[in-house]
Design an enzyme around this catalytic site. Structure first.
Site, PDB file in Angstrom:
ATOM      1  N   ARG A  11       5.649  12.398  -2.750  1.00  0.00           N
ATOM      2  CA  ARG A  11       5.648  12.985  -1.401  1.00  0.00           C
ATOM      3  C   ARG A  11       6.662  12.251  -0.538  1.00  0.00           C
ATOM      4  O   ARG A  11       7.144  11.183  -0.908  1.00  0.00           O
ATOM      5  CB  ARG A  11       4.254  12.831  -0.766  1.00  0.00           C
ATOM      6  CG  ARG A  11       3.336  13.975  -1.130  1.00  0.00           C
ATOM      7  CD  ARG A  11       1.914  13.684  -0.713  1.00  0.00           C
ATOM      8  NE  ARG A  11       1.131  13.314  -1.888  1.00  0.00           N
ATOM      9  CZ  ARG A  11       0.107  12.470  -1.879  1.00  0.00           C
ATOM     10  NH1 ARG A  11      -0.245  11.873  -0.780  1.00  0.00           N
ATOM     11  NH2 ARG A  11      -0.561  12.209  -2.979  1.00  0.00           N
ATOM     12  N   TYR A  64      11.676   8.360   1.447  1.00  0.00           N
ATOM     13  CA  TYR A  64      11.558   7.353   0.392  1.00  0.00           C
ATOM     14  C   TYR A  64      12.277   7.708  -0.910  1.00  0.00           C
ATOM     15  O   TYR A  64      12.259   6.908  -1.848  1.00  0.00           O
ATOM     16  CB  TYR A  64      10.064   7.093   0.113  1.00  0.00           C
ATOM     17  CG  TYR A  64       9.302   6.677   1.352  1.00  0.00           C
ATOM     18  CD1 TYR A  64       9.756   5.632   2.150  1.00  0.00           C
ATOM     19  CD2 TYR A  64       8.139   7.343   1.736  1.00  0.00           C
ATOM     20  CE1 TYR A  64       9.071   5.258   3.296  1.00  0.00           C
ATOM     21  CE2 TYR A  64       7.447   6.971   2.877  1.00  0.00           C
ATOM     22  CZ  TYR A  64       7.918   5.939   3.657  1.00  0.00           C
ATOM     23  OH  TYR A  64       7.242   5.568   4.784  1.00  0.00           O
ATOM     24  N   ASN A  71       8.180  -5.535  -0.692  1.00  0.00           N
ATOM     25  CA  ASN A  71       8.049  -4.392   0.197  1.00  0.00           C
ATOM     26  C   ASN A  71       6.568  -4.300   0.504  1.00  0.00           C
ATOM     27  O   ASN A  71       5.788  -3.784  -0.304  1.00  0.00           O
ATOM     28  CB  ASN A  71       8.564  -3.107  -0.446  1.00  0.00           C
ATOM     29  CG  ASN A  71       8.494  -1.939   0.534  1.00  0.00           C
ATOM     30  OD1 ASN A  71       7.904  -2.059   1.602  1.00  0.00           O
ATOM     31  ND2 ASN A  71       9.080  -0.816   0.157  1.00  0.00           N
ATOM     32  N   HIS A  80      12.953  -2.659   2.250  1.00  0.00           N
ATOM     33  CA  HIS A  80      12.362  -1.370   2.617  1.00  0.00           C
ATOM     34  C   HIS A  80      13.248  -0.253   2.118  1.00  0.00           C
ATOM     35  O   HIS A  80      14.482  -0.349   2.203  1.00  0.00           O
ATOM     36  CB  HIS A  80      12.194  -1.256   4.136  1.00  0.00           C
ATOM     37  CG  HIS A  80      11.251  -2.267   4.675  1.00  0.00           C
ATOM     38  ND1 HIS A  80       9.885  -2.154   4.522  1.00  0.00           N
ATOM     39  CD2 HIS A  80      11.469  -3.431   5.320  1.00  0.00           C
ATOM     40  CE1 HIS A  80       9.309  -3.211   5.057  1.00  0.00           C
ATOM     41  NE2 HIS A  80      10.242  -4.007   5.539  1.00  0.00           N
ATOM     42  N   ARG A  87      13.122   4.490  12.711  1.00  0.00           N
ATOM     43  CA  ARG A  87      11.848   5.211  12.693  1.00  0.00           C
ATOM     44  C   ARG A  87      11.010   4.835  13.917  1.00  0.00           C
ATOM     45  O   ARG A  87      11.538   4.329  14.897  1.00  0.00           O
ATOM     46  CB  ARG A  87      11.134   4.932  11.365  1.00  0.00           C
ATOM     47  CG  ARG A  87      12.007   5.362  10.168  1.00  0.00           C
ATOM     48  CD  ARG A  87      11.302   5.189   8.846  1.00  0.00           C
ATOM     49  NE  ARG A  87      10.115   6.022   8.766  1.00  0.00           N
ATOM     50  CZ  ARG A  87       9.201   5.919   7.804  1.00  0.00           C
ATOM     51  NH1 ARG A  87       9.361   5.021   6.835  1.00  0.00           N
ATOM     52  NH2 ARG A  87       8.146   6.712   7.792  1.00  0.00           N
ATOM     53  N   PRO A 115       0.783  -1.227   0.000  1.00  0.00           N
ATOM     54  CA  PRO A 115       0.000   0.000   0.000  1.00  0.00           C
ATOM     55  C   PRO A 115       0.818   1.282   0.000  1.00  0.00           C
ATOM     56  O   PRO A 115       1.831   1.386   0.699  1.00  0.00           O
ATOM     57  CB  PRO A 115      -0.834  -0.096   1.285  1.00  0.00           C
ATOM     58  CG  PRO A 115      -0.189  -1.155   2.096  1.00  0.00           C
ATOM     59  CD  PRO A 115       0.487  -2.084   1.140  1.00  0.00           C
ATOM     60  N   ASN A 116       0.350   2.210  -0.800  1.00  0.00           N
ATOM     61  CA  ASN A 116       0.863   3.586  -0.900  1.00  0.00           C
ATOM     62  C   ASN A 116       2.184   3.710  -1.639  1.00  0.00           C
ATOM     63  O   ASN A 116       2.645   4.823  -1.895  1.00  0.00           O
ATOM     64  CB  ASN A 116       0.972   4.237   0.496  1.00  0.00           C
ATOM     65  CG  ASN A 116      -0.379   4.348   1.168  1.00  0.00           C
ATOM     66  OD1 ASN A 116      -1.315   4.848   0.548  1.00  0.00           O
ATOM     67  ND2 ASN A 116      -0.500   3.854   2.371  1.00  0.00           N
ATOM     68  N   ALA A 144       3.134  -0.707   4.898  1.00  0.00           N
ATOM     69  CA  ALA A 144       2.658  -0.761   6.283  1.00  0.00           C
ATOM     70  C   ALA A 144       2.140  -2.151   6.672  1.00  0.00           C
ATOM     71  O   ALA A 144       2.117  -2.505   7.861  1.00  0.00           O
ATOM     72  CB  ALA A 144       1.571   0.290   6.490  1.00  0.00           C
ATOM     73  N   GLU A 187      12.788  -9.545   2.002  1.00  0.00           N
ATOM     74  CA  GLU A 187      11.998  -8.368   2.404  1.00  0.00           C
ATOM     75  C   GLU A 187      12.841  -7.116   2.185  1.00  0.00           C
ATOM     76  O   GLU A 187      14.007  -7.086   2.585  1.00  0.00           O
ATOM     77  CB  GLU A 187      11.643  -8.510   3.885  1.00  0.00           C
ATOM     78  CG  GLU A 187      10.913  -7.308   4.440  1.00  0.00           C
ATOM     79  CD  GLU A 187      10.589  -7.460   5.929  1.00  0.00           C
ATOM     80  OE1 GLU A 187      10.752  -8.571   6.498  1.00  0.00           O
ATOM     81  OE2 GLU A 187      10.191  -6.454   6.532  1.00  0.00           O
TER      82      GLU A 187
HETATM   83  O1  CA2 Z   1      10.558   2.042   3.957  1.00  0.00           O
HETATM   84  C1  CA2 Z   1       9.727   1.352   3.360  1.00  0.00           C
HETATM   85  O2  CA2 Z   1       9.924   0.876   2.256  1.00  0.00           O
HETATM   86  C2  CA2 Z   1       8.346   1.122   4.014  1.00  0.00           C
HETATM   87  O3  CA2 Z   1       7.948  -0.215   3.688  1.00  0.00           O
HETATM   88  C3  CA2 Z   1       7.411   2.128   3.391  1.00  0.00           C
HETATM   89  C4  CA2 Z   1       6.010   2.084   4.000  1.00  0.00           C
HETATM   90  C5  CA2 Z   1       6.072   2.173   5.524  1.00  0.00           C
HETATM   91  O4  CA2 Z   1       4.771   2.012   6.076  1.00  0.00           O
HETATM   92  C6  CA2 Z   1       6.998   1.112   6.096  1.00  0.00           C
HETATM   93  O5  CA2 Z   1       7.055   1.277   7.506  1.00  0.00           O
HETATM   94  C7  CA2 Z   1       8.392   1.237   5.530  1.00  0.00           C
HETATM   95  C8  CA2 Z   1       5.170   3.274   3.508  1.00  0.00           C
HETATM   96  C9  CA2 Z   1       5.070   3.398   2.038  1.00  0.00           C
HETATM   97  C10 CA2 Z   1       4.337   4.672   1.751  1.00  0.00           C
HETATM   98  O6  CA2 Z   1       4.976   5.344   0.718  1.00  0.00           O
HETATM   99  C11 CA2 Z   1       4.651   6.650   0.487  1.00  0.00           C
HETATM  100  C12 CA2 Z   1       5.347   7.260  -0.530  1.00  0.00           C
HETATM  101  C13 CA2 Z   1       5.085   8.577  -0.814  1.00  0.00           C
HETATM  102  C14 CA2 Z   1       4.117   9.281  -0.100  1.00  0.00           C
HETATM  103  C15 CA2 Z   1       3.427   8.650   0.904  1.00  0.00           C
HETATM  104  C16 CA2 Z   1       3.692   7.319   1.197  1.00  0.00           C
END
Ligand code: CA2
Length: 153
Positions: A25, A30, A81, A107, A114, A17-18, A84, A105
């Site tokens: 953003r 990221y 990946n 990230h 974090r 997701p996301n 969340a 896995e």
């Molecule tokens: O660091 C990573 O790759 C995560 O898997 C990214 C997830 C986060 O919930 C994990 O704890 C770590 C979040 C991905 C959301 O990505 C976004 C990208 C741009 C704007 C908003 C969210």
């Protein structure tokens, strides 16, 4: 004379997701690369390594589980990946454990730098290993890791 085809290793890269929002953003966590750019980089790297990758993203837990089930039939390895869902989804962990696909896995961010709730991964205990904190490069390192693992098997 019949021609003999050599089957390439086939790896699924799964994003949760996301992650479709990448590049738009939160660049401090990221990075600036979009998911399409990361996917294209992985396809190029895979070609150079002599393997095949397929990339898939979904914001839906059930769709990710279905993709894992399909991969169990069609692929030799999984890079995931789970976003969340990493920190919440017993169902994703059960799907990966169920298909017994060697899994790395990955990230983008270093989840251990974090919030506390990101320090636990349901997937890590059933993965070969985890790569966290190298931005888009985490995926490239994950690909190298799974290819070496599968080639040594
Ligand atoms: O660091 C990573 O790759 C995560 O898997 C990214 C997830 C986060 O919930 C994990 O704890 C770590 C979040 C991905 C959301 O990505 C976004 C990208 C741009 C704007 C908003 C969210």
């Amino acid at each position: 004379m019949g021609s003999k085809t050599i089957d390439l290793l086939n790896i699924l890269v799964l994003n949760g997701p996301n992650l479709n929002l990448l590049g738009q953003r939160e660049p401090s966590f990221y990075g600036l690369a979009t998911l399409a750019e990361i996917d294209a980089m992985l396809v190029r790297e895979a070609e150079a390594l002599g393997v095949k990758v397929e990339c898939y993203q979904s914001n839906h837990e059930g769709a990710l589980i279905d993709a894992i089930h399909r991969a169990g039939e069609e692929k030799q390895g999984l890079i995931i990946n789970a976003g969340a869902y990493t920190h919440t989804s017993v169902a994703l962990r059960d799907a990966i454990a169920g298909v017994k696909l060697p899994t790395v896995e990955v990230h983008l961010s270093n989840i251990y730098q974090r919030e506390e709730f990101r320090h636990h991964s349901y997937i890590a205990p059933i993965a070969i290993g985890q790569i966290s904190g190298f931005g888009a490069n985490s995926y490239r390192l994950g690909l190298l890791a799974i290819v070496e693992y599968l080639q040594q098997k």
